[in-house]
Design an enzyme around this catalytic site. Structure first.
Site, mmCIF file in Angstrom:
data_model
loop_
_atom_site.group_PDB
_atom_site.id
_atom_site.type_symbol
_atom_site.label_atom_id
_atom_site.label_comp_id
_atom_site.label_asym_id
_atom_site.label_seq_id
_atom_site.Cartn_x
_atom_site.Cartn_y
_atom_site.Cartn_z
ATOM 1 N N LYS A 11 -23.385 -7.312 -15.805
ATOM 2 C CA LYS A 11 -24.581 -6.475 -15.616
ATOM 3 C C LYS A 11 -25.729 -6.972 -16.495
ATOM 4 O O LYS A 11 -25.512 -7.745 -17.432
ATOM 5 C CB LYS A 11 -24.266 -5.011 -15.983
ATOM 6 C CG LYS A 11 -23.146 -4.393 -15.156
ATOM 7 C CD LYS A 11 -23.478 -4.348 -13.686
ATOM 8 C CE LYS A 11 -22.494 -3.476 -12.918
ATOM 9 N NZ LYS A 11 -22.267 -3.947 -11.541
HETATM 10 C C1 PLP Z 1 -23.690 0.346 -8.121
HETATM 11 C C2 PLP Z 1 -22.469 0.394 -9.003
HETATM 12 N N1 PLP Z 1 -21.924 1.589 -9.288
HETATM 13 C C3 PLP Z 1 -20.841 1.696 -10.078
HETATM 14 C C4 PLP Z 1 -20.241 0.593 -10.623
HETATM 15 C C5 PLP Z 1 -18.980 0.765 -11.414
HETATM 16 O O1 PLP Z 1 -19.040 0.276 -12.710
HETATM 17 P P1 PLP Z 1 -17.714 -0.219 -13.469
HETATM 18 O O2 PLP Z 1 -17.301 -1.506 -12.835
HETATM 19 O O3 PLP Z 1 -18.164 -0.400 -14.880
HETATM 20 O O4 PLP Z 1 -16.688 0.832 -13.334
HETATM 21 C C6 PLP Z 1 -20.796 -0.672 -10.398
HETATM 22 C C7 PLP Z 1 -20.185 -1.867 -11.003
HETATM 23 O O5 PLP Z 1 -20.024 -2.900 -10.439
HETATM 24 C C8 PLP Z 1 -21.927 -0.786 -9.545
HETATM 25 O O6 PLP Z 1 -22.486 -1.961 -9.274
#
Ligand code: PLP
Length: 395
Positions: free
Chosen positions: A202
């Site tokens: 990210k």
């Molecule tokens: C739009 C979106 N929402 C939620 C998430 C979930 O995050 P995490 O992978 O830290 O659980 C991501 C991660 O890729 C995402 O891109």
């Protein structure tokens, strides 16, 4: 020149070298020393969960986002789940969500027992706006999750008005939008809650999994703080085996908080570098590769550089053959994923069209201009025989 010499002339090979889709090396190197020093302190303290490092990062992140509170959690998915639980959304509640998001957005809705109401998006931006939401509101709708996909906020004025008019809670999935703004206001501060992932790739990425919820509502912050820690109460002295609600274990690791504080100081200039890359792409891409349209008041975090191309799968394969990395975010819209078919509203034409056209090009802050030019030249070469879509919205 004799015919024999002409026959031996090399076949013109375009000057394409390999370009990775993502390279975290430079941003890691910038903070590596500071992080090592911080991690040494944590190791020396033998305090690995919580502590002042977590509190410091939470304060910094809340201030950066323009909210009163930030609560660090284990990852972005938990940020969404805990936010929905803190808002008391669950069985019987319908939550409007764009179908072209990473599955975690929808996973969270289903995990709390609520019902995802998938909606379409605009073809040129890939974003769900107020019009799509209006068309989907029913008397069971309780909330909207705005996903700032690829780093861009939708028209938040219109979406905010729509939420207020229908009495809906606005939730932001800002996992791809660290530092992005609408009219200069940062992602995460528009809704009742803003949910972030700090997954390593990210814009603000930890050295492992991490996430946070931001809010200006003290009660919501308090509930999430308690729920991330087995439902322990805040502030009580005998809190260790005192559980005042059903929680979970989703705390932000101390070492990740150290990493995130170190990286946060660089986020704005890393995002500015992403803009430099995006501008160069916009200038140099052939007319066959159409970048998603950027809204006038939206300042994207350019988490991803997404274009629409005809014959996408062939184009992608040929880029790969030239050593150029790319991605598809996402190949199957959520309403067509097997576990979510139950909630499919049927056809969502723009989401489905986009799924067949979108291609994510290399994008990271230290991507050299020469590599951007190489990708654009490769795309010109590969798509020379293809008809452009006919619309090429500028930046
Ligand atoms: C739009 C979106 N929402 C939620 C998430 C979930 O995050 P995490 O992978 O830290 O659980 C991501 C991660 O890729 C995402 O891109």
């Amino acid at each position: 020149m004799s015919a024999g010499v002409a026959a031996m002339a090399p076949i013109p090979v375009p000057p394409f070298g390999s370009v990775p889709f993502l390279d975290l090396g430079t941003t890691t190197a910038v903070v590596a020393t500071e992080v090592r020093v911080g991690w040494e302190k944590v190791i020396a303290s033998n305090r690995f969960v919580g502590g002042e490092e977590v509190k410091t990062f939470e304060d910094e992140w809340a201030e950066y986002c323009g909210t009163e509170y930030a609560v660090g959690v284990g990852n972005g998915t938990d940020a969404l789940v805990l936010a929905l639980r803190a808002l008391e959304l669950g069985p019987g509640d319908e939550i409007i969500v764009p179908a072209n998001t990473f599955v975690a957005t929808v996973e969270a809705i289903v995990l709390v027992g609520a019902t995802p109401r998938f909606v379409d998006v605009a073809l040129d931006t890939g974003l769900m706006g107020a019009a799509e939401v209006e068309a989907a509101v029913s008397d069971r709708t309780r909330a909207i999750i705005a996903v700032h996909l690829f780093g861009q906020l939708t028209d938040m004025d219109a979406l905010g008005r729509c939420a207020t008019q229908h009495g809906l809670v606005l939730i932001e999935d800002a996992a791809q939008a660290h530092g992005a703004t609408w009219r200069g206001i940062r992602a995460g501060s528009f809704g009742a809650v803003g949910c972030f992932s700090f997954y390593p790739g990210k814009n603000l990425g930890a050295f492992g999994d991490a996430g946070a919820v931001v809010t200006s509502d003290e009660g919501i912050a308090e509930r999430i703080r308690s729920m991330r820690d087995h439902g322990r109460p805040g502030g009580a002295e005998d809190r260790h085996y005192n559980h005042v609600r059903i929680g979970t274990n989703s705390r932000l690791d101390t070492v990740q908080a150290v990493t995130l504080s170190a990286k946060l100081r660089h986020l704005d200039h890393w995002n500015a570098d992403r803009h430099r890359v995006a501008r160069l792409y916009a200038e140099e891409l052939p007319s066959t590769a159409v970048p998603l349209r950027q809204l006038e008041h939206s300042h994207s975090a350019y988490h991803l550089m997404v274009v629409r191309v005809p014959d996408r799968d062939r184009v992608r394969a040929e880029l790969a053959a030239l050593g150029i990395g790319s991605g598809i975010h996402y190949p199957t819209p959520c309403h067509q994923l097997e576990p979510y078919l139950h909630w499919s509203p049927g056809e969502l034409p723009n989401v489905e069209t986009l799924a067949g056209q979108i291609l994510s090009l290399p994008m990271y802050p230290s991507l050299p201009d020469t590599d951007v030019l190489r990708v654009c030249e490769a795309l010109s070469h590969i798509t020379a025989d293809l008809e452009p879509f006919g619309d090429r919205p500028g930046e």
